[in-house]
Design an enzyme around this catalytic site. Sequence first.
Site, PDB file in Angstrom:
ATOM      1  N   LEU A   3      19.420 -18.232 -23.490  1.00 30.95           N
ATOM      2  CA  LEU A   3      18.543 -17.591 -22.526  1.00 30.95           C
ATOM      3  C   LEU A   3      17.887 -18.752 -21.791  1.00 30.95           C
ATOM      4  CD1 LEU A   3      17.576 -14.786 -21.630  1.00 30.95           C
ATOM      5  CD2 LEU A   3      15.768 -14.934 -23.336  1.00 30.95           C
ATOM      6  N   ASP A   4      18.005 -18.770 -20.482  1.00 33.14           N
ATOM      7  CA  ASP A   4      17.533 -19.905 -19.696  1.00 33.14           C
ATOM      8  C   ASP A   4      16.083 -20.250 -20.004  1.00 33.14           C
ATOM      9  OD1 ASP A   4      19.967 -20.161 -18.332  1.00 33.14           O
ATOM     10  OD2 ASP A   4      19.342 -18.747 -16.790  1.00 33.14           O
ATOM     11  N   TYR A   5      15.761 -21.509 -19.813  1.00 36.13           N
ATOM     12  CA  TYR A   5      14.410 -22.028 -20.008  1.00 36.13           C
ATOM     13  C   TYR A   5      13.385 -21.193 -19.254  1.00 36.13           C
ATOM     14  CZ  TYR A   5      10.678 -25.595 -19.834  1.00 36.13           C
ATOM     15  OH  TYR A   5       9.484 -26.270 -19.941  1.00 36.13           O
ATOM     16  N   ASP A   6      13.717 -20.778 -18.026  1.00 34.63           N
ATOM     17  CA  ASP A   6      12.775 -20.027 -17.196  1.00 34.63           C
ATOM     18  C   ASP A   6      12.967 -18.511 -17.284  1.00 34.63           C
ATOM     19  OD1 ASP A   6      15.198 -20.176 -15.876  1.00 34.63           O
ATOM     20  OD2 ASP A   6      14.344 -20.660 -13.928  1.00 34.63           O
ATOM     21  N   SER A   7      13.677 -18.052 -18.304  1.00 33.04           N
ATOM     22  CA  SER A   7      13.816 -16.617 -18.568  1.00 33.04           C
ATOM     23  C   SER A   7      13.082 -16.281 -19.860  1.00 33.04           C
ATOM     24  CB  SER A   7      15.298 -16.238 -18.700  1.00 33.04           C
ATOM     25  OG  SER A   7      15.970 -16.491 -17.483  1.00 33.04           O
TER      26      SER A   7
END
Length: 179
Positions: free
Chosen positions: A41-45
């Site tokens: 899961l992306d850093y900014d998600s």
Amino acid sequence: MLLAFNKPFNVLCQFTDRSTPPRRTLAQFGLPKGVYAAGRLDYDSEGLLLLTDDGALAHRLTDPRHKEAKTYWVQVEGTPEQAQLQALRQGVVLNDGPTLPAGVEWLREAPRLWPRDPPVRFRKTVPDAWLALTLREGRNRQVRRMTAAVGLPTLRLVRVAVGRHALAGLAPGQWRQLG
């Protein structure tokens, strides 16, 4: 062992970080030893991240051949038009090829979520909307690239389910063991 974890915004899906300055990682959240993220899961998600100590289970959850459904609540900039929603439903062409069709629902009311820190920038003159988007593949930053491709840039992205496993009331940074 299988765990559901609500990954906060701006946290890496790994236990260490070698960047300078170091970013927040999973090591801060009291997770059991020996587990690792089943997928990314992306850093900014934000939202549901499954962790396990079982390599075969991690493979079943993440291998694209199994096409495990992943559902996201996506705050987008703009007001969706039917043509944009239909394009997402049919699949869009990205720089790495066409996507599979996605399940898409326009959420007429914003979902009840925790506040994000830092908050999404609010602009009075630019409307936003929430979509529920379900994918059966997992390319790098796929949701963000798909919504941008149809003219609805992503402002906030929260994964709420992977297959039959749901976030179901976990606050950011909390985790629970699953059956």
